[in-house]
Design an enzyme around this catalytic site. Sequence first.
Site, PDB file in Angstrom:
ATOM      1  N   ARG A  84       5.687   2.165   0.952  1.00  0.00           N
ATOM      2  CA  ARG A  84       4.920   1.530  -0.137  1.00  0.00           C
ATOM      3  C   ARG A  84       4.846   2.452  -1.347  1.00  0.00           C
ATOM      4  NH1 ARG A  84      -0.336   1.226   2.652  1.00  0.00           N
ATOM      5  NH2 ARG A  84      -1.139   0.663   0.602  1.00  0.00           N
ATOM      6  N   HIS A 125     -15.708   7.982   7.131  1.00  0.00           N
ATOM      7  CA  HIS A 125     -14.484   8.164   6.361  1.00  0.00           C
ATOM      8  C   HIS A 125     -14.801   8.067   4.880  1.00  0.00           C
ATOM      9  CE1 HIS A 125     -10.270   8.025   5.223  1.00  0.00           C
ATOM     10  NE2 HIS A 125     -10.606   7.078   4.376  1.00  0.00           N
ATOM     11  N   SER A 127      -4.463   0.201   6.560  1.00  0.00           N
ATOM     12  CA  SER A 127      -3.952   1.560   6.719  1.00  0.00           C
ATOM     13  C   SER A 127      -5.093   2.517   7.085  1.00  0.00           C
ATOM     14  CB  SER A 127      -3.281   1.983   5.403  1.00  0.00           C
ATOM     15  OG  SER A 127      -3.074   3.368   5.338  1.00  0.00           O
ATOM     16  N   LYS A 148      -6.154   4.162  11.194  1.00  0.00           N
ATOM     17  CA  LYS A 148      -6.254   5.594  11.515  1.00  0.00           C
ATOM     18  C   LYS A 148      -7.602   5.937  12.158  1.00  0.00           C
ATOM     19  CE  LYS A 148      -4.522   6.376   7.349  1.00  0.00           C
ATOM     20  NZ  LYS A 148      -3.585   6.578   6.245  1.00  0.00           N
ATOM     21  N   ASP A 180       1.876   3.226  10.348  1.00  0.00           N
ATOM     22  CA  ASP A 180       1.210   3.439   9.062  1.00  0.00           C
ATOM     23  C   ASP A 180       1.887   4.556   8.273  1.00  0.00           C
ATOM     24  OD1 ASP A 180      -0.994   3.295   7.042  1.00  0.00           O
ATOM     25  OD2 ASP A 180      -1.340   5.322   7.797  1.00  0.00           O
TER      26      ASP A 180
HETATM   27  N1  URA Z   1      -5.065   5.803   1.787  1.00  0.00           N
HETATM   28  C1  URA Z   1      -4.527   5.413   2.967  1.00  0.00           C
HETATM   29  O1  URA Z   1      -4.760   6.040   4.006  1.00  0.00           O
HETATM   30  N2  URA Z   1      -3.742   4.333   2.978  1.00  0.00           N
HETATM   31  C2  URA Z   1      -3.450   3.629   1.884  1.00  0.00           C
HETATM   32  O2  URA Z   1      -2.740   2.651   1.979  1.00  0.00           O
HETATM   33  C3  URA Z   1      -4.014   4.060   0.660  1.00  0.00           C
HETATM   34  C4  URA Z   1      -4.809   5.143   0.656  1.00  0.00           C
END
Ligand code: URA
Length: 433
Positions: free
Chosen positions: A168, A82, A183, A187, A161
């Site tokens: 947020r 990632h 977060s 994923k 998320d």
């Molecule tokens: N990228 C994400 O996937 N989540 C966040 O909270 C910030 C950046």
Amino acid sequence: MRMVDIISKKRDGKELTTQEINFFIEGYTKGTIPDYQASALTMAIYFKDMTEKERADLTMAMVNSGETIDLSAIEGIKVDKHSTGGVGDTTTLVLAPLVSAVGVPVAKMSGRGLGHTGGTIDKLESIDGFHVEITKNKFIELVNKNKVAVIGQSGNLTPADKKLYALRDVTGSVESIPLIASSIMSKKIAAGADAIVLDVKTGAGAFMKTEEDAEKLAHAMVKIGNNVGRRTMAVISDMSQPLGFAIGNALEVKEAINTLKGEGPEDLTELVLTLGSQMVMLAKKANTLEEARQMLEAVIKNGKALEKFKVFLKNQGGDESVADNPDKLPQAKYKIEVPAKKSGFVSNIVADEIGLAAMLLGAGRATKEDTIDLAVGLVLNKKVGDSIQKGESLVTIYANKENVEEVKSKIYENISINNKAEKPVLIHKIITE
Ligand code: URA
Ligand code: CA
């Protein structure tokens, strides 16, 4: 259990229990907990932080809020990579065939996303016929047979998320290390990764601009991964200037092909070898990092990495002959040089602004509805530290419109030439715990 008690507890700096975190995530996903209470809690977390245990609990609660991808039918350790995002980041296109050529199974779920250029899927779709709309069974079959496949995002992964990130975004609590880390990790875990290599960028083109913040985020994510049974490590890499030379979809595919042939830009090549060696180690295909790196260098040299790229394209309907003939990729109508106004050394190329210049040409999308022009973009002819003569081309613009004055001005404003310049360090740090 009452949400107001959970908010007050975090406001007072206390540690939430697993049950309290689950109660919040389940309730918020279902809609029984309203946005105002969720935003009060995320703001309390912003100020009071979370313990290691809370971070792991929050991550797993978000993983469990929706579907997860089961990759257990694929043999071997599935290592995912990632990147926290940057400008002209061509690493996935190179890494997927490269590590798979040494036997690491690459089962990648990828997206389109917003940004200066498209996501990995957009880039791959600049190859005639290539598509990611394959069934899950086909996906698994391809990875078992040829060790590499990419599938588009499908299914309802980490709905908690999605909802929380959007909340947020409008309530001033994006910039919280525990919330960002959970977060991102939720994923990756929901997408089925057994082990994770993180490329955390730092510099002007990165989400985390300072090295200190990048390091904090990297540590947080590595801890979460290891605490929930996914071996995780992070590389902190430079994103003060764009990575490689190309910024644009088809242009980056061409750059990836060159890199797989061993003829790529020095920084992109070094980064894929660094990340790739870590992936090979996590997949237990080598005993030492040196051995892993040698394996990767060998498949670049003997042509197996490029061969793997062709197989990967062909399996998913793509015209694999582009690997030998990149001129078959979408071509822009105009090729415009941007000459240096003075002689000296390139001392700065502001990554995010150069990314915006590529976006002005149509290489990326600002909203989900925008369409991308796969042919357009920029190629840097010089990188930071290189010498340049007045009149020599700094950047080549690939455009489908004749008037590129705005793009040119942006390039001049954001590339500096001085009497001296230093090449930035590419790999800042490797974080394993
Ligand atoms: N990228 C994400 O996937 N989540 C966040 O909270 C910030 C950046
Ligand atoms: Ca690039």
